[in-house]
Design a protein around this motif. Structure first.
Motif, PDB file in Angstrom:
ATOM      1  N   CYS B 410      46.543 106.788 -68.218  1.00  0.00           N
ATOM      2  CA  CYS B 410      46.446 105.412 -68.709  1.00  0.00           C
ATOM      3  C   CYS B 410      44.969 105.111 -69.013  1.00  0.00           C
ATOM      4  O   CYS B 410      44.092 105.906 -68.698  1.00  0.00           O
ATOM      5  CB  CYS B 410      46.992 104.459 -67.661  1.00  0.00           C
ATOM      6  SG  CYS B 410      45.842 104.161 -66.317  1.00  0.00           S
ATOM      7  N   PRO B 411      44.662 103.967 -69.615  1.00  0.00           N
ATOM      8  CA  PRO B 411      43.252 103.664 -69.929  1.00  0.00           C
ATOM      9  C   PRO B 411      42.375 103.533 -68.677  1.00  0.00           C
ATOM     10  O   PRO B 411      41.174 103.815 -68.732  1.00  0.00           O
ATOM     11  CB  PRO B 411      43.336 102.340 -70.677  1.00  0.00           C
ATOM     12  CG  PRO B 411      44.738 102.252 -71.189  1.00  0.00           C
ATOM     13  CD  PRO B 411      45.581 102.970 -70.180  1.00  0.00           C
ATOM     14  N   CYS B 416      40.752  98.885 -68.656  1.00  0.00           N
ATOM     15  CA  CYS B 416      41.813  97.988 -68.197  1.00  0.00           C
ATOM     16  C   CYS B 416      41.321  97.063 -67.100  1.00  0.00           C
ATOM     17  O   CYS B 416      40.680  97.493 -66.139  1.00  0.00           O
ATOM     18  CB  CYS B 416      42.978  98.825 -67.680  1.00  0.00           C
ATOM     19  SG  CYS B 416      44.270  97.815 -66.981  1.00  0.00           S
ATOM     20  N   ALA B 419      42.708  97.743 -63.388  1.00  0.00           N
ATOM     21  CA  ALA B 419      42.537  99.067 -62.792  1.00  0.00           C
ATOM     22  C   ALA B 419      41.830  99.031 -61.439  1.00  0.00           C
ATOM     23  O   ALA B 419      40.969  98.195 -61.183  1.00  0.00           O
ATOM     24  CB  ALA B 419      41.747  99.947 -63.748  1.00  0.00           C
ATOM     25  N   CYS B 453      46.149 102.449 -61.494  1.00  0.00           N
ATOM     26  CA  CYS B 453      46.587 101.523 -60.453  1.00  0.00           C
ATOM     27  C   CYS B 453      48.098 101.606 -60.338  1.00  0.00           C
ATOM     28  O   CYS B 453      48.763 102.285 -61.108  1.00  0.00           O
ATOM     29  CB  CYS B 453      46.131 100.079 -60.727  1.00  0.00           C
ATOM     30  SG  CYS B 453      47.155  99.205 -61.913  1.00  0.00           S
ATOM     31  N   CYS B 457      51.214 102.745 -65.577  1.00  0.00           N
ATOM     32  CA  CYS B 457      51.249 102.959 -67.027  1.00  0.00           C
ATOM     33  C   CYS B 457      51.144 104.436 -67.357  1.00  0.00           C
ATOM     34  O   CYS B 457      51.595 104.882 -68.409  1.00  0.00           O
ATOM     35  CB  CYS B 457      50.121 102.208 -67.718  1.00  0.00           C
ATOM     36  SG  CYS B 457      50.149 100.448 -67.359  1.00  0.00           S
TER      37      CYS B 457
HETATM   38  S1  SF4 Z   1      47.423  98.417 -65.387  1.00  0.00           S
HETATM   39 FE1  SF4 Z   1      46.878 100.096 -63.999  1.00  0.00          FE
HETATM   40  S2  SF4 Z   1      48.168 101.743 -64.638  1.00  0.00           S
HETATM   41 FE2  SF4 Z   1      48.164 100.240 -66.317  1.00  0.00          FE
HETATM   42  S3  SF4 Z   1      46.507 100.836 -67.694  1.00  0.00           S
HETATM   43 FE3  SF4 Z   1      45.651  99.450 -66.235  1.00  0.00          FE
HETATM   44  S4  SF4 Z   1      44.861 100.815 -64.614  1.00  0.00           S
HETATM   45 FE4  SF4 Z   1      46.298 101.992 -65.787  1.00  0.00          FE
END
Ligand code: SF4
Ligand code: HEM
Lengths: 146, 544
Positions: B410-411, B416, B419, B453, B457
């Motif tokens: 994921c980013p 993000c 995160a 996290c 994602c």
């Molecule tokens: S919400 Fe969490 S899992 Fe989704 S992109 Fe952001 S860090 Fe990654």
């Protein structure tokens, strides 16, 4: 500014709307107010006597009222179906599609914005019982319905 | 592939006009940020750490060359020259200005694309099998059903403020390549005993903080009731899904709390009622859509010969191509996972090149995969070597599909705002580690997935090896999971124990792979060995 937007010819019901609980215990009222957690189907035995159903949106992000509206219309309810509370201009056309024909927003609408929002969608993809022809019916004219 | 008629075009054009007006009202202060947020989210615009992020829908992952070129142009004109392909078969841009968003949507609409319902609490872009229409094992092409559902779910007035986001996936083959059972609704197109085609419905799967595998709630919905049944599933959810706690609002929690039997009973009751309402498009509409998905004009005499004398090419063929249903053709996978790169990222120049190659060698078609790669679905074997050379010259020749280097990430904390930890540097270090120790090939199929996290994602629950970023007293920390799988035998990974630092997690992954190499039986993949021997031996090695 628009306080009350209404798409009906008849006189608005006079008496104030009672809660669903109150309505179900003294069933002669003609106006009732549905909260998001109420079961719209509990009103189905009484549709004949109802002139006004208010559906309250305490917060615009809670979409249960859309299902309540469709359930009432699908059961044949003909009276006024009024969205009240945190009703925003960008929701007007979707609410119309679900069967609302009256809007009493907490904060009045800008008339121009309301008009633009109501005229926004010349076409629709779904049949929702609001009388509009969905795109699929136009593509296959044998399926057009009146 | 599907092409818009005047109605579909009118819908996306209307949406552009609507969003332009909403953006204007926001910039004029007529809409508060709270009021504007759900509107922009339904057009794919998130506010992130540094800028707005725009997510563009790629319905069921299928694109043509002209569309791909526009995606590259957007990267150049409005972003910093990159696009990021996502686990939901979409593309995201990380550096967007709010004022530009309406113009971007207009550019997209010009090639029959949009960002409608790519975020927000509504029915999201519908995903599907990336090999649809090309795979040998499919019953039928699943995409017409996905398109039917796309139209039904677009601007569905009852379902625009659901308790939470809603993801639907449609597949039609034995092998599940799309993590179907990890969706809110997973649909498998099946044939019943009478030989009729219909749909099996799995409802209530999902990842996030409480991962769940969707149970089967009906094994056969006739095709002329597909929309009505979907509407019943959604209505029960819209009415009874939890709205008191956003972490318990997904349909998986409703199905779990009610129990599958009670949820199913409510759906069946609503379904019986909705069948009387005339909401189902006629079968003629499905037939109309299907006509867009007929096979391309394959060369019936195409040869199956392939000159594999060049070892680098042979390796790429072995790892990145998949058998096609048509003799003389293959499915070619373009890995967006070069060693040390950012998983799923492609530069504007690379996106343009892939668009050109699709036009020249793959009947004008591309697919985006949930593993963040690109597929050219219909490549003639005779063209394969030339195609590979062109890919390789552009840095797109990584021969590592489904290997430990083919990481989903994921980013994370680089972009993000939710995160706990960075994902991208961990992915980069792991692919570098295995490229350096040369074990990638020996390890075979090994799916490694990283989330920054608990929102998942990056699908970490579904990785043979999963990595989850957590916050440990303000420091980035990583937990290791083993044994997840997104395919038919869907399973969720288990945490090995205490977490690791960034370098520590790379070591831990390497140690886990050493256990596999030492313990594996003939023909076993990492996942199979783990399932057979269990967690203990892995733990001993990792925490030794
Ligand atoms: S919400 Fe969490 S899992 Fe989704 S992109 Fe952001 S860090 Fe990654
Ligand atoms: C950078 C901004 C992003 C934010 C703020 C974000 C936010 C979230 C949140 C909050 C969830 C959990 C939802 C829930 O459990 O109810 C989630 C789940 C998910 N997101 Fe993201 N996300 C982002 C980017 C991405 C990207 C880039 C991808 C694709 C690579 C992605 C794919 C997913 C998937 C597949 C899930 C799991 C779906 C499920 O639970 O079934 N997200 N995201």
């Amino acid at each position: 500014m628009l306080d009350h937007l209404r798409f009906r010819e008849d006189e608005p019901a006079g008496a104030p709307a009672v809660t669903v609980d109150a309505f179900l215990t003294q069933t002669n009222a003609a106006a009732v107010r549905i909260e998001p957690g109420d079961d719209a189907r509990s009103l189905l035995p009484f549709l004949e006597q109802l002139r006004l159903v208010e559906v309250n949106f305490p917060s615009f992000g809670d979409g249960r009222g859309y299902s309540s509206a469709r359930i009432l219309r699908e059961a044949g309810y003909q009276g006024e179906l009024r969205a009240v509370g945190d009703v925003l201009v960008d929701q007007l056309s979707h609410m119309r599609r679900c069967g609302f024909d009256s809007f009493l927003p907490e904060k009045p609408f800008d008339p121009e914005d309301a008009q633009a929002a109501l005229n926004r969608w010349p076409e629709v993809y779904q049949a929702t019982g609001d009388g509009r022809q969905p795109i699929w019916a136009k593509r296959h004219p044998a399926n057009e319905r009146d | 592939m599907y092409r818009y008629d005047q109605y579909d075009q009118a819908m996306v054009d209307t949406r552009v006009a609507e969003f332009r007006d909403q953006t204007r009202r926001r910039l004029e202060g007529k809409l508060t940020e709270d009021q504007f947020k759900p509107l922009r989210l339904q057009n794919g615009l998130y506010l992130q750490l540094h800028a707005y992020m725009l997510r563009v829908a790629v319905p069921y992952g299928t694109l043509n060359s002209a569309q791909m070129h526009v995606l590259a142009n957007i990267a150049d004109k409005y972003d910093r020259g990159y696009g990021h392909f996502t686990t939901r078969q979409n593309i995201q841009y990380n550096w967007i200005k709010l004022e530009d968003a309406p113009d971007i949507l207009a550019d997209l609409a010009a090639v029959e694309m949009h960002a409608i319902q790519t975020s927000g609490n509504c029915i999201r872009n519908i995903s599907s099998d990336q090999f649809a229409g090309a795979a040998g094992d499919e019953l039928i092409d699943p995409r017409p059903y996905a398109e039917l559902l796309r139209q039904w779910s677009s601007f569905h007035p009852e379902f625009l403020t659901l308790p939470r986001k809603f993801k639907i996936c449609v597949i039609a083959s034995e092998t599940d390549r799309a993590a179907m059972k990890l969706h809110d609704i997973g649909i498998r197109i099946v044939k019943n005993a009478a030989g009729e085609i219909g749909a099996a419905f799995y409802v209530g799967g999902g990842m996030g903080r409480t991962p769940m595998i969707a149970p089967l709630i009906r094994d056969f919905v006739p095709l002329d009731q597909l929309i009505t049944y979907s509407e019943a599933c959604l209505r029960v959810y819209n009415r009874y899904g939890r709205r008191d706690n956003k972490y318990k609002a997904r349909i998986k929690i409703l199905v779990h709390e009610l129990g599958k039997e009670e949820y199913t009973r409510q759906v069946e009751e609503e379904f019986a009622h909705l069948l009387t309402q005339g909401i189902e498009p006629p079968i003629a509409e499905l037939e109309r859509i299907k006509a867009h998905f007929t096979d391309p004009a394959f060369d019936q005499g195409a040869s199956d010969d392939l000159d594999l004398s060049d070892p680098a090419f042979a390796l790429w063929v072995a790892r990145n191509t998949v058998a096609h249903k048509q003799p003389g053709y293959v499915i070619a996978n373009i890995s967006l996972k070069p060693v040390g790169g950012i998983p799923g990222d492609a530069s504007a120049a690379q996106i343009h090149l892939m668009a050109d190659l699709a036009k020249e060698y793959s009947f004008d078609e591309l697919r985006v995969t949930h593993a963040q790669n690109i597929v050219l679905p219909h490549v003639k074997k005779a063209d394969l070597h030339t195609l590979w050379q062109k890919l390789d010259a552009a840095g797109l020749g990584a021969a590592n599909l489904d290997t430990v280097e083919d990481i989903i990430a994921c980013p994370g904390l680089d972009y993000c705002s939710l995160a706990n930890a960075r994902s991208i540097p961990v992915a980069q270090k792991i692919s570098q580690r295995f490229a350096a120790n040369g074990k990638t090939g020996e390890l075979g199929e090994l799916k490694l997935k990283i989330s920054g996290c608990i929102n998942a994602c990056g699908h970490h629950h579904a990785g043979h090896i999963g990595i989850l970023g957590v916050d440990k007293k303000g420091l980035e920390n990583y937990q290791l999971l083993l044994g997840g799988c997104e395919g038919d035998d869907t399973s969720l990974g288990k945490i090995t124990g205490p977490g690791f630092t960034e370098d520590g997690i790379v070591d831990a992954v390497e140690k886990a792979t050493e256990v596999y190499l030492a313990e594996r039986a003939e023909g076993e993949r990492f996942l199979d060995t783990y399932r057979r021997i269990g967690m203990e031996k892995f733990k001993e090695a990792i925490y030794a």
